[in-house]
Design a protein around this motif. Structure first.
Motif, mmCIF file in Angstrom:
data_model
loop_
_atom_site.group_PDB
_atom_site.id
_atom_site.type_symbol
_atom_site.label_atom_id
_atom_site.label_comp_id
_atom_site.label_asym_id
_atom_site.label_seq_id
_atom_site.Cartn_x
_atom_site.Cartn_y
_atom_site.Cartn_z
ATOM 1 N N MET A 62 1.067 -1.342 -0.134
ATOM 2 C CA MET A 62 0.032 0.019 -0.115
ATOM 3 C C MET A 62 0.937 1.149 0.159
ATOM 4 N N LEU A 63 0.333 2.252 -0.656
ATOM 5 C CA LEU A 63 1.155 3.555 -0.588
ATOM 6 C C LEU A 63 0.776 4.342 0.257
ATOM 7 N N GLU A 64 1.616 4.809 1.082
ATOM 8 C CA GLU A 64 1.154 5.825 2.191
ATOM 9 C C GLU A 64 0.573 7.128 1.710
ATOM 10 N N LYS A 65 -0.283 7.737 2.624
ATOM 11 C CA LYS A 65 -0.866 8.971 2.311
ATOM 12 C C LYS A 65 -0.559 9.792 3.416
ATOM 13 N N LEU A 66 0.203 10.954 3.020
ATOM 14 C CA LEU A 66 0.818 12.001 3.942
ATOM 15 C C LEU A 66 0.135 13.296 3.486
ATOM 16 N N GLY A 67 0.117 14.034 4.600
ATOM 17 C CA GLY A 67 -0.166 15.462 4.554
ATOM 18 C C GLY A 67 0.958 16.005 3.716
ATOM 19 N N ARG A 68 0.911 16.977 3.087
ATOM 20 C CA ARG A 68 1.997 17.621 1.947
ATOM 21 C C ARG A 68 3.020 18.045 2.965
ATOM 22 N N ASN A 69 2.872 18.883 4.055
ATOM 23 C CA ASN A 69 3.877 19.384 4.719
ATOM 24 C C ASN A 69 4.476 18.594 5.708
ATOM 25 N N LEU A 70 4.078 17.305 5.846
ATOM 26 C CA LEU A 70 4.673 16.340 6.871
ATOM 27 C C LEU A 70 5.993 15.844 6.196
ATOM 28 N N PRO A 71 6.857 15.374 6.943
ATOM 29 C CA PRO A 71 8.145 14.720 6.218
ATOM 30 C C PRO A 71 7.945 13.676 5.461
ATOM 31 N N CYS A 72 8.582 13.562 4.386
ATOM 32 C CA CYS A 72 8.531 12.364 3.526
ATOM 33 C C CYS A 72 8.705 11.066 4.087
ATOM 34 N N TRP A 73 8.070 10.330 3.250
ATOM 35 C CA TRP A 73 8.277 8.865 4.146
ATOM 36 C C TRP A 73 9.620 8.152 3.636
ATOM 37 N N CYS A 74 10.146 8.827 2.717
ATOM 38 C CA CYS A 74 11.688 8.229 2.455
ATOM 39 C C CYS A 74 12.659 8.440 3.408
ATOM 40 N N GLY A 75 12.394 9.583 4.386
ATOM 41 C CA GLY A 75 13.573 9.602 5.434
ATOM 42 C C GLY A 75 14.394 10.848 4.866
ATOM 43 N N SER A 76 14.041 11.501 3.712
ATOM 44 C CA SER A 76 14.981 12.493 3.394
ATOM 45 C C SER A 76 15.007 13.783 4.325
ATOM 46 N N GLY A 77 13.938 14.043 5.175
ATOM 47 C CA GLY A 77 14.019 15.092 5.940
ATOM 48 C C GLY A 77 13.052 16.291 5.426
ATOM 49 N N LYS A 78 13.058 15.985 3.981
ATOM 50 C CA LYS A 78 12.211 17.092 3.273
ATOM 51 C C LYS A 78 10.607 16.840 3.480
ATOM 52 N N LYS A 79 10.003 18.057 3.121
ATOM 53 C CA LYS A 79 8.722 18.079 3.278
ATOM 54 C C LYS A 79 8.071 17.151 2.150
ATOM 55 N N TYR A 80 6.936 16.434 2.409
ATOM 56 C CA TYR A 80 6.494 15.549 1.319
ATOM 57 C C TYR A 80 6.128 16.211 0.187
ATOM 58 N N LYS A 81 5.649 17.214 -0.002
ATOM 59 C CA LYS A 81 5.296 17.958 -1.210
ATOM 60 C C LYS A 81 6.597 18.207 -1.912
ATOM 61 N N ASN A 82 7.711 18.357 -1.633
ATOM 62 C CA ASN A 82 8.993 18.684 -2.088
ATOM 63 C C ASN A 82 9.727 17.664 -2.395
ATOM 64 N N CYS A 83 9.120 16.445 -2.247
ATOM 65 C CA CYS A 83 10.072 15.241 -2.165
ATOM 66 C C CYS A 83 9.277 14.305 -3.159
ATOM 67 N N HIS A 84 8.574 13.266 -2.485
ATOM 68 C CA HIS A 84 8.044 12.137 -3.177
ATOM 69 C C HIS A 84 6.588 12.401 -3.602
#
Length: 291
Positions: free
Chosen positions: A1-23
């Motif tokens: 399953m693909l995770e659904k995150l808030g756009r401003n939360l940390p990305c699931w990949c562990g990059s430390g970036k906001k989700y909207k700016n990453c994956h």
């Protein structure tokens, strides 16, 4: 399953970036393919930058080990000597040979000679002789990360028929690699491999194939080499898997040694060949990590 995150939360990949700016856009694209009926990779199969860096370090070990084998392998050598070289070279570089004790496998490397398809046991009683072909399959584990690849070696005066099998099998890998690109399908790889093998009169083993690798020895997806273009799992940037077709001179049918439960040989006793590389899907194409 693909995770659904808030756009401003940390990305699931562990990059430390906001989700909207990453994956975020990446996941949207996966969802589009999923809605069209495609099999898409889970987030677990997408390697992050830290994991890729660790995998690449392990791959350096695996390449060096196979390079060492290439330097010394020769007629008259027992395959047990290859096992010793692999163990000593791997451990000297701070890694461990992953096959050793894996699910009960008793050696550091697989040495598959002539009609052996895969998982051949090194032995002091198996002496390489002129005319043999042998696959040496190594997997290294360094700091928790895995690298997996294999090479074919021709011993002494090898017949033209065996040489062609080895050469065509390598060509199959190269043609499969050309199909590795983001947003293509693993079936693209499988068809390229199978078409070339069949065009040369050979058969590809159907139920043993490649696999995801890097964080674990064997991960999803299973990589078949008898599939059709546009089928199987979507290839997305960050996926790491092996391309390792086993190509038989005769029938694709094979048998497993009943005594040890590991060694696989062709049913008709004709030769088999295999090359294995480990590849990363990138944003623009692919990168070979181990060979």
């Amino acid at each position: 399953m693909l995770e659904k995150l808030g756009r401003n939360l940390p990305c699931w990949c562990g990059s430390g970036k906001k989700y909207k700016n990453c994956h975020y856009d990446f996941d949207e694209r996966l969802q589009d393919f999923k809605r069209q009926g495609a099999l898409v990779p889970s987030h677990k199969l997408i390697k992050n930058a830290e994991q890729i860096a660790g995998i690449k370090e392990s791959c350096k070990v695996n390449i060096a080990v196979l390079d060492k084998v290439a330097e010394v392998i020769c007629e008259g050598m027992p395959t047990s000597e290859i096992d010793r070289i692999v163990y000593e070279t791997t451990t000297a570089m701070g890694a461990i040979p992953a096959p050793l004790h894996y699910q009960g496998f008793p050696y550091s490397v697989c040495t598959s000679v002539n009609e052996q398809v895969c998982h051949g046991f090194p032995s002091k009683d198996v002496i390489l002789k002129s005319g043999d072909i042998i696959n040496v399959d190594c997997t290294s584990k360094l700091n928790g990360y895995y690298a997996d690849s294999s090479r074919m070696f021709l011993i002494g005066d090898v017949s033209p028929e065996k040489k062609k099998l080895v050469e065509v099998t390598k060509e199959c890998v190269e043609l499969g690699l050309e199909q590795v690109k983001p947003w293509g399908f693993l079936g693209d790889v499988g068809q390229a491999v199978n078409d070339h093998a069949k065009a040369n009169g050979y058969q590809v083993v159907r139920d043993i194939g490649g696999h995801g690798c890097g964080v674990e020895f064997h991960e999803d997806p299973f990589v078949s080499f008898v599939t059709k273009r546009g089928e199987e799992m979507l290839m997305a940037p960050g996926m790491v898997f092996t391309i390792e077709p086993m190509v038989n001179m005769g029938t694709c049918e094979h048998v497993t040694n009943k005594q040890n439960g590991w060694e696989v040989s062709t049913r008709d006793g004709k030769p088999s060949a295999q090359w294995e590389i480990m590849v990363l899907v990138t944003e623009t194409g692919h990168e070979v990590l181990s060979y």
